[in-house]
Enzyme design. Sequence first.
Site, PDB file in Angstrom:
ATOM      1  N   ASP A 132       0.969  -1.133   0.071  1.00 55.04           N
ATOM      2  CA  ASP A 132       0.098  -0.016   0.100  1.00 55.04           C
ATOM      3  C   ASP A 132       0.889   1.306  -0.171  1.00 55.04           C
ATOM      4  OD1 ASP A 132      -2.372   1.538   0.955  1.00 55.04           O
ATOM      5  OD2 ASP A 132      -0.931   1.938   2.642  1.00 55.04           O
ATOM      6  N   ASP A 134       0.006   5.081   0.929  1.00 60.08           N
ATOM      7  CA  ASP A 134      -0.146   6.048   1.827  1.00 60.08           C
ATOM      8  C   ASP A 134      -0.172   5.389   3.492  1.00 60.08           C
ATOM      9  OD1 ASP A 134      -0.683   8.382  -0.040  1.00 60.08           O
ATOM     10  OD2 ASP A 134      -2.051   7.183  -0.712  1.00 60.08           O
ATOM     11  N   ASP A 441      -1.410  -0.437   5.951  1.00 63.30           N
ATOM     12  CA  ASP A 441      -1.410   0.312   7.289  1.00 63.30           C
ATOM     13  C   ASP A 441      -2.863   0.202   7.888  1.00 63.30           C
ATOM     14  OD1 ASP A 441      -2.162   2.127   5.185  1.00 63.30           O
ATOM     15  OD2 ASP A 441      -2.828   3.203   6.853  1.00 63.30           O
TER      16      ASP A 441
HETATM   17  N1  LIG Z   1     -11.919  10.537  -0.284  1.00 60.22           N
HETATM   18  C1  LIG Z   1     -11.456  10.128   0.813  1.00 60.22           C
HETATM   19  N2  LIG Z   1     -10.181   9.686   0.553  1.00 60.22           N
HETATM   20  C2  LIG Z   1      -9.497   9.396   1.655  1.00 60.22           C
HETATM   21  C3  LIG Z   1      -9.917   9.515   3.078  1.00 60.22           C
HETATM   22  N3  LIG Z   1      -8.884   9.018   3.755  1.00 60.22           N
HETATM   23  C4  LIG Z   1      -7.788   8.881   3.197  1.00 60.22           C
HETATM   24  N4  LIG Z   1      -8.025   8.852   1.888  1.00 60.22           N
HETATM   25  C5  LIG Z   1      -7.175   8.734   0.713  1.00 60.22           C
HETATM   26  O1  LIG Z   1      -7.023   7.435   0.511  1.00 60.22           O
HETATM   27  C6  LIG Z   1      -5.673   7.145  -0.076  1.00 60.22           C
HETATM   28  C7  LIG Z   1      -4.987   6.070   0.745  1.00 60.22           C
HETATM   29  O2  LIG Z   1      -4.175   5.484  -0.230  1.00 60.22           O
HETATM   30  P1  LIG Z   1      -3.477   4.112   0.224  1.00 60.22           P
HETATM   31  O3  LIG Z   1      -2.226   4.113  -0.396  1.00 60.22           O
HETATM   32  O4  LIG Z   1      -3.478   3.970   1.596  1.00 60.22           O
HETATM   33  O5  LIG Z   1      -4.626   3.007  -0.205  1.00 60.22           O
HETATM   34  C8  LIG Z   1      -5.135   8.539  -0.034  1.00 60.22           C
HETATM   35  O6  LIG Z   1      -5.027   9.114  -1.267  1.00 60.22           O
HETATM   36  C9  LIG Z   1      -5.818   9.463   0.948  1.00 60.22           C
HETATM   37  O7  LIG Z   1      -5.763  10.666   0.579  1.00 60.22           O
HETATM   38  C10 LIG Z   1     -11.175   9.854   3.083  1.00 60.22           C
HETATM   39  O8  LIG Z   1     -11.847  10.250   4.163  1.00 60.22           O
HETATM   40  N5  LIG Z   1     -11.924  10.319   1.987  1.00 60.22           N
HETATM   41 MG   LIG Z   2      -2.702   3.154   3.306  1.00 57.62          MG
END
Ligand SMILES: Nc1nc2c(ncn2[C@@H]2O[C@H](COP(=O)(O)O)[C@@H](O)[C@H]2O)c(=O)[nH]1
Ligand SMILES: [Mg+2]
Length: 605
Positions: A132, A134, A441
């Site tokens: 993953d 983020d 994570d």
């Molecule tokens: N639309 C929303 N996007 C969100 C939220 N919380 C996190 N995020 C986004 O998801 C991805 C996570 O990426 P990964 O690599 O962990 O799969 C990242 O772009 C965040 O900005 C939310 O509440 N709403």
């Molecule tokens: Mg993540």
Amino acid sequence: MRIPKGHPFSICVSLFSSPNPNHILEPFSFSFSSSSRILFNSGILSSALLGQLPSRRKANNCKGNNLHSSNTMDVMGADGKTLPPERTDCSDRGQNPYIWSSPEGGQKIDIGKQIFCNRSLNMKNIVAVGFDMDYTLAQYKPETFESLAYEGTVRKLVYDLQYPSELLEWTFDWKYMVRGLVLDKKRGNILKMDRHKYVKVAYHGFREMSKEDKVATYGSTLTRDSFDEPDYALIDTLFSLAEAYLFAQLIDFKDNNPGKVSADYSRIYKDVRAAVDLCHRDGTLKQMVAKDPGRYINEDTSIVPMLEMIKESGRATFLVTNSLWDYTNIVMNFLCGPNTMNSCCSATNFDWLQYFDVVITGSAKPGFFHDENRANLFEVDPESGMLLNTDNGTPMPPVDTSLRLPLNIDKSCRVFQGGNVGHLHKLLSIESSSQVLYVGDHIYGDILRSKKVLGWRTMLVVPELEREVALLWELRDTRKQLQLLRNERDHIEDKIHHLKWSIRFDDVHADNDEELTAELDKLKSRSEKVRFNHQQAQRECHRMFHKVWGQLLKTGYQNSRFAHQVERFACLYTSQVTNLSLYSPDKYYRTGEDFMPHEIDILAL
Ligand SMILES: Nc1nc2c(ncn2[C@@H]2O[C@H](COP(=O)(O)O)[C@@H](O)[C@H]2O)c(=O)[nH]1
Ligand SMILES: [Mg+2]
């Protein structure tokens, strides 16, 4: 299959918006300002941004005085053997990150960097390792990143949802909330539970609930609450810390200023959630990160060596992220780009793709892992961000050749958007899902479905663990003390019960009765003292971990709900993804033995 004209074979819209990973959004009515509309519907990455990334590279995130196990590869956790950690100084690995395959590899591993094993995993059976992005590869700095989310959310609440302007003066304590908490949306409470879902710590806004209040609300119902959606919200990702804090602030504010916020507690939660969600989608966060990734993301020189080591070991590597391509490219450039410590900026390029076989962006996890997910898979042209329809991964030539994408499908790494896990298995020629290790994570977004339903092997990244194990080590004597006090308390209680029984039912002589009653009084007062000492010591220990919520993985002496989830769903868990590089890529991670309470005394544990 071909997409009708004007459909996804077009420029990739909403470059920074990502499919909402886990939150079911209620319909909400934001009145977008024209500027937010523009950001939301168009690519946010201007060419100026695309061409600029700040310098990077610092020492590995090794803090002085870390704890080490005293063995080389057979370290505590991975093999279930608890070897006494020793304190040693951690050398600055800086430009030459320490990895297992390096000449100095296979050395002591800090206890805070060890990989712990819930379910045995032989890496020899793994043919593909996925990541993953983020909060897994990219560790955001909550003090800046979550503050950004907090401030963006407050602005949306005030300007779009007409919350009082006082909110603009509020500040965010990024250390206050922790993962594993549960928000009771209707009652405005924040809860920490043990593994049996008993509420152990409860706050209404920022006010601690009394024991009586807590029991009356959560402990004396005829049926047990599941503490799940829709009435409760789980704070299970670090992305949620800002929204939990703002929720608590608004609960306090509403209680203390009746009439200023008309929304009820549930509505407040919905508004905060919607505003946070929009911050992730409309560029509020991602534009800022793109301008200056180093301000929001920790640099980590050990990511590239780790990925190289895994690839060199003959395994495929892949990335599955909910972020879209343009943002993914910025973040991955920052993490894997050239060492430009001394230069002011560097251009983004696609060199980092060499470390992966397949990259899937906009994956919409956890839906990505569902069997019934029929999402189309599009191939992304890295240069333009344009999407091409594919038939299960095979590019479909567009009918109109003027729309042909400059896709270079000979490249070793291919980039996609959307799709589902079936597509990924096909692209990587995976025969059995147990051959895949996925590192993430997020228990719900990354780990639960992939392990429980799909059968992938999983590793959970828990950055909080590094501090938690260090403190555990420091407080080991206190923990022993607590155990002794508990034993003493239980022993005295048993004695009291026995004495009371004797006084009541045994045929004792009057003199003897007096003696027994005196002894009973003595025991009762001793019991009070021990109970008090135990409570004090327990409270002190709790506060050492976190002044409000205590230890992440424990509530009192029981595992916390979060720990229980880690135990059930993550085969492995560790503080940082790059800890993988401290072990052989062929490592056999083995669990320790399970113990039932009846075994503990027998085995003198
Ligand atoms: N639309 C929303 N996007 C969100 C939220 N919380 C996190 N995020 C986004 O998801 C991805 C996570 O990426 P990964 O690599 O962990 O799969 C990242 O772009 C965040 O900005 C939310 O509440 N709403
Ligand atoms: Mg993540």
